[in-house]
Design a protein around this motif. Sequence first.
Motif, PDB file in Angstrom:
ATOM      1  N   THR A  77       0.814  -1.224   0.000  1.00 38.98           N
ATOM      2  CA  THR A  77       0.000   0.000   0.000  1.00 38.98           C
ATOM      3  C   THR A  77       0.847   1.272   0.000  1.00 38.98           C
ATOM      4  O   THR A  77       0.599   2.195   0.771  1.00 38.98           O
ATOM      5  CB  THR A  77      -0.992   0.012   1.192  1.00 38.98           C
ATOM      6  N   ALA A  78       1.847   1.282  -0.872  1.00 39.15           N
ATOM      7  CA  ALA A  78       2.722   2.465  -0.972  1.00 39.15           C
ATOM      8  C   ALA A  78       2.127   3.470  -1.947  1.00 39.15           C
ATOM      9  O   ALA A  78       2.775   3.903  -2.889  1.00 39.15           O
ATOM     10  CB  ALA A  78       4.103   2.023  -1.438  1.00 39.15           C
ATOM     11  N   TRP A  79       0.888   3.866  -1.699  1.00 38.75           N
ATOM     12  CA  TRP A  79       0.142   4.610  -2.707  1.00 38.75           C
ATOM     13  C   TRP A  79       0.227   6.118  -2.569  1.00 38.75           C
ATOM     14  O   TRP A  79      -0.464   6.858  -3.271  1.00 38.75           O
ATOM     15  CB  TRP A  79      -1.310   4.146  -2.708  1.00 38.75           C
ATOM     16  N   ALA A 110       0.540   8.182  -9.411  1.00 44.01           N
ATOM     17  CA  ALA A 110      -0.090   6.874  -9.234  1.00 44.01           C
ATOM     18  C   ALA A 110      -1.595   7.049  -9.145  1.00 44.01           C
ATOM     19  O   ALA A 110      -2.100   8.108  -8.752  1.00 44.01           O
ATOM     20  CB  ALA A 110       0.439   6.187  -7.975  1.00 44.01           C
ATOM     21  N   GLY A 111      -2.310   6.008  -9.527  1.00 46.43           N
ATOM     22  CA  GLY A 111      -3.750   5.985  -9.350  1.00 46.43           C
ATOM     23  C   GLY A 111      -4.533   6.978 -10.179  1.00 46.43           C
ATOM     24  O   GLY A 111      -5.705   7.251  -9.880  1.00 46.43           O
ATOM     25  N   GLY A 112      -3.923   7.550 -11.208  1.00 39.63           N
ATOM     26  CA  GLY A 112      -4.638   8.533 -12.018  1.00 39.63           C
ATOM     27  C   GLY A 112      -4.826   9.869 -11.331  1.00 39.63           C
ATOM     28  O   GLY A 112      -5.523  10.750 -11.858  1.00 39.63           O
ATOM     29  N   LEU A 113      -4.202  10.057 -10.158  1.00 41.20           N
ATOM     30  CA  LEU A 113      -4.369  11.316  -9.423  1.00 41.20           C
ATOM     31  C   LEU A 113      -3.655  12.444 -10.153  1.00 41.20           C
ATOM     32  O   LEU A 113      -2.549  12.280 -10.659  1.00 41.20           O
ATOM     33  CB  LEU A 113      -3.820  11.163  -8.000  1.00 41.20           C
ATOM     34  N   GLY A 114      -4.296  13.594 -10.214  1.00 45.23           N
ATOM     35  CA  GLY A 114      -3.704  14.754 -10.861  1.00 45.23           C
ATOM     36  C   GLY A 114      -3.634  14.643 -12.366  1.00 45.23           C
ATOM     37  O   GLY A 114      -2.882  15.369 -13.015  1.00 45.23           O
ATOM     38  N   GLN A 115      -4.432  13.777 -12.939  1.00 46.94           N
ATOM     39  CA  GLN A 115      -4.435  13.553 -14.386  1.00 46.94           C
ATOM     40  C   GLN A 115      -5.465  14.454 -15.053  1.00 46.94           C
ATOM     41  O   GLN A 115      -6.516  14.740 -14.478  1.00 46.94           O
ATOM     42  CB  GLN A 115      -4.765  12.085 -14.631  1.00 46.94           C
ATOM     43  N   HIS A 116      -5.181  14.896 -16.268  1.00 49.28           N
ATOM     44  CA  HIS A 116      -6.092  15.786 -16.986  1.00 49.28           C
ATOM     45  C   HIS A 116      -6.288  15.287 -18.410  1.00 49.28           C
ATOM     46  O   HIS A 116      -5.362  14.764 -19.026  1.00 49.28           O
ATOM     47  CB  HIS A 116      -5.533  17.216 -17.043  1.00 49.28           C
ATOM     48  N   ARG A 117      -7.479  15.503 -18.922  1.00 48.14           N
ATOM     49  CA  ARG A 117      -7.762  15.199 -20.329  1.00 48.14           C
ATOM     50  C   ARG A 117      -8.256  16.468 -21.004  1.00 48.14           C
ATOM     51  O   ARG A 117      -9.128  17.167 -20.474  1.00 48.14           O
ATOM     52  CB  ARG A 117      -8.822  14.100 -20.433  1.00 48.14           C
ATOM     53  N   PHE A 118      -7.688  16.759 -22.158  1.00 48.18           N
ATOM     54  CA  PHE A 118      -8.069  17.947 -22.909  1.00 48.18           C
ATOM     55  C   PHE A 118      -8.333  17.571 -24.361  1.00 48.18           C
ATOM     56  O   PHE A 118      -7.710  16.652 -24.903  1.00 48.18           O
ATOM     57  CB  PHE A 118      -6.956  19.001 -22.873  1.00 48.18           C
ATOM     58  N   ARG A 142     -11.236   6.953 -16.808  1.00 48.91           N
ATOM     59  CA  ARG A 142     -10.254   6.419 -15.868  1.00 48.91           C
ATOM     60  C   ARG A 142     -10.708   5.062 -15.373  1.00 48.91           C
ATOM     61  O   ARG A 142     -11.864   4.902 -14.972  1.00 48.91           O
ATOM     62  CB  ARG A 142     -10.070   7.405 -14.712  1.00 48.91           C
ATOM     63  N   ILE A 143      -9.798   4.108 -15.387  1.00 50.57           N
ATOM     64  CA  ILE A 143     -10.173   2.722 -15.084  1.00 50.57           C
ATOM     65  C   ILE A 143      -9.997   2.366 -13.600  1.00 50.57           C
ATOM     66  O   ILE A 143     -10.404   1.294 -13.177  1.00 50.57           O
ATOM     67  CB  ILE A 143      -9.366   1.737 -15.955  1.00 50.57           C
ATOM     68  N   GLN A 144      -9.427   3.277 -12.816  1.00 49.18           N
ATOM     69  CA  GLN A 144      -9.197   2.974 -11.406  1.00 49.18           C
ATOM     70  C   GLN A 144     -10.514   2.876 -10.631  1.00 49.18           C
ATOM     71  O   GLN A 144     -11.457   3.634 -10.896  1.00 49.18           O
ATOM     72  CB  GLN A 144      -8.298   4.039 -10.766  1.00 49.18           C
ATOM     73  N   GLU A 146       1.943   1.100 -18.316  1.00 49.55           N
ATOM     74  CA  GLU A 146       2.846   1.121 -17.170  1.00 49.55           C
ATOM     75  C   GLU A 146       3.415  -0.267 -16.956  1.00 49.55           C
ATOM     76  O   GLU A 146       2.729  -1.273 -17.160  1.00 49.55           O
ATOM     77  CB  GLU A 146       2.124   1.554 -15.890  1.00 49.55           C
ATOM     78  N   ALA A 147       4.661  -0.311 -16.525  1.00 49.56           N
ATOM     79  CA  ALA A 147       5.238  -1.546 -16.008  1.00 49.56           C
ATOM     80  C   ALA A 147       5.371  -1.314 -14.509  1.00 49.56           C
ATOM     81  O   ALA A 147       6.327  -0.680 -14.059  1.00 49.56           O
ATOM     82  CB  ALA A 147       6.593  -1.831 -16.643  1.00 49.56           C
ATOM     83  N   GLU A 148       4.386  -1.744 -13.762  1.00 54.12           N
ATOM     84  CA  GLU A 148       4.291  -1.392 -12.344  1.00 54.12           C
ATOM     85  C   GLU A 148       5.107  -2.368 -11.501  1.00 54.12           C
ATOM     86  O   GLU A 148       4.754  -3.538 -11.367  1.00 54.12           O
ATOM     87  CB  GLU A 148       2.821  -1.397 -11.904  1.00 54.12           C
TER      88      GLU A 148
END
Length: 237
Positions: A8-10, A93-101, A155-157, A208-210
């Motif tokens: 849980t290093a999120w 991580a997790g799609g946080l702070g992501q934007h779509r334009f 977003r798939i999360q 991503e290669a997580e």
Amino acid sequence: MALVLLGTAWDYQDHPAEFLARLEELAARGIAVRNPPEVVRWNADKSYLQELAERGATTVPALYREDAGADDVAEAMERLGTRDVVVKRQVGAGGLGQHRFTADSPPSPGWRMGHRCLIQPFLPSVVEEGEYTFVFVDGEFSHGVRKRPAKDDYRIQSLYGGLESAYTPSVTDLAGAKAVLDALPFADLLYARIDMIRLPDGALAVMEAELIEPYLYPEQGPELGARLAPAIADRLA
């Protein structure tokens, strides 16, 4: 021998220096960290996707910027040949702070991303088909997951209402994921999660290669524990 398994290093994306320093401290004490600190350091910044591309992996086209504003988004649309882009944090991580334009809904003139970022074309397949996850333990395929966004989202999360289901990949799709695994500049990875998306030509490209966040979708892979336990035991021996 002691071993620390990341869990849980999120929030590492908000404290990357502290997170990496802690892992290095553990390793300096002779504690095995899995995956190791050098892997985490490499994987924490999504610019590693450029190295994967150089090593032959199929990736989604991207432009990398120290920061981005409205002009950078417009430039990306022109250079990437699209009217629809997604801007992501390079350390995120997790799609946080992501934007779509889109060309019809651009950022405001004063908008700034505020982080080192990458700009990629939006791929409709994420809505039409979803994103695919391939989980590997000790280099061997464990199970697959299909992740789809909620209605009216991309977003798939699960944080955004995304849905996850078990997925049995085709021989071709699994080979594509294995090619990404083989392109990684590391051996002896305890686990790896390869997230991929369908390109317009039908091929899968790595999103991503997580190698950091250890969420390996045990609900969709009920044999995950039985695979991980002996792999961890081998490293403790």
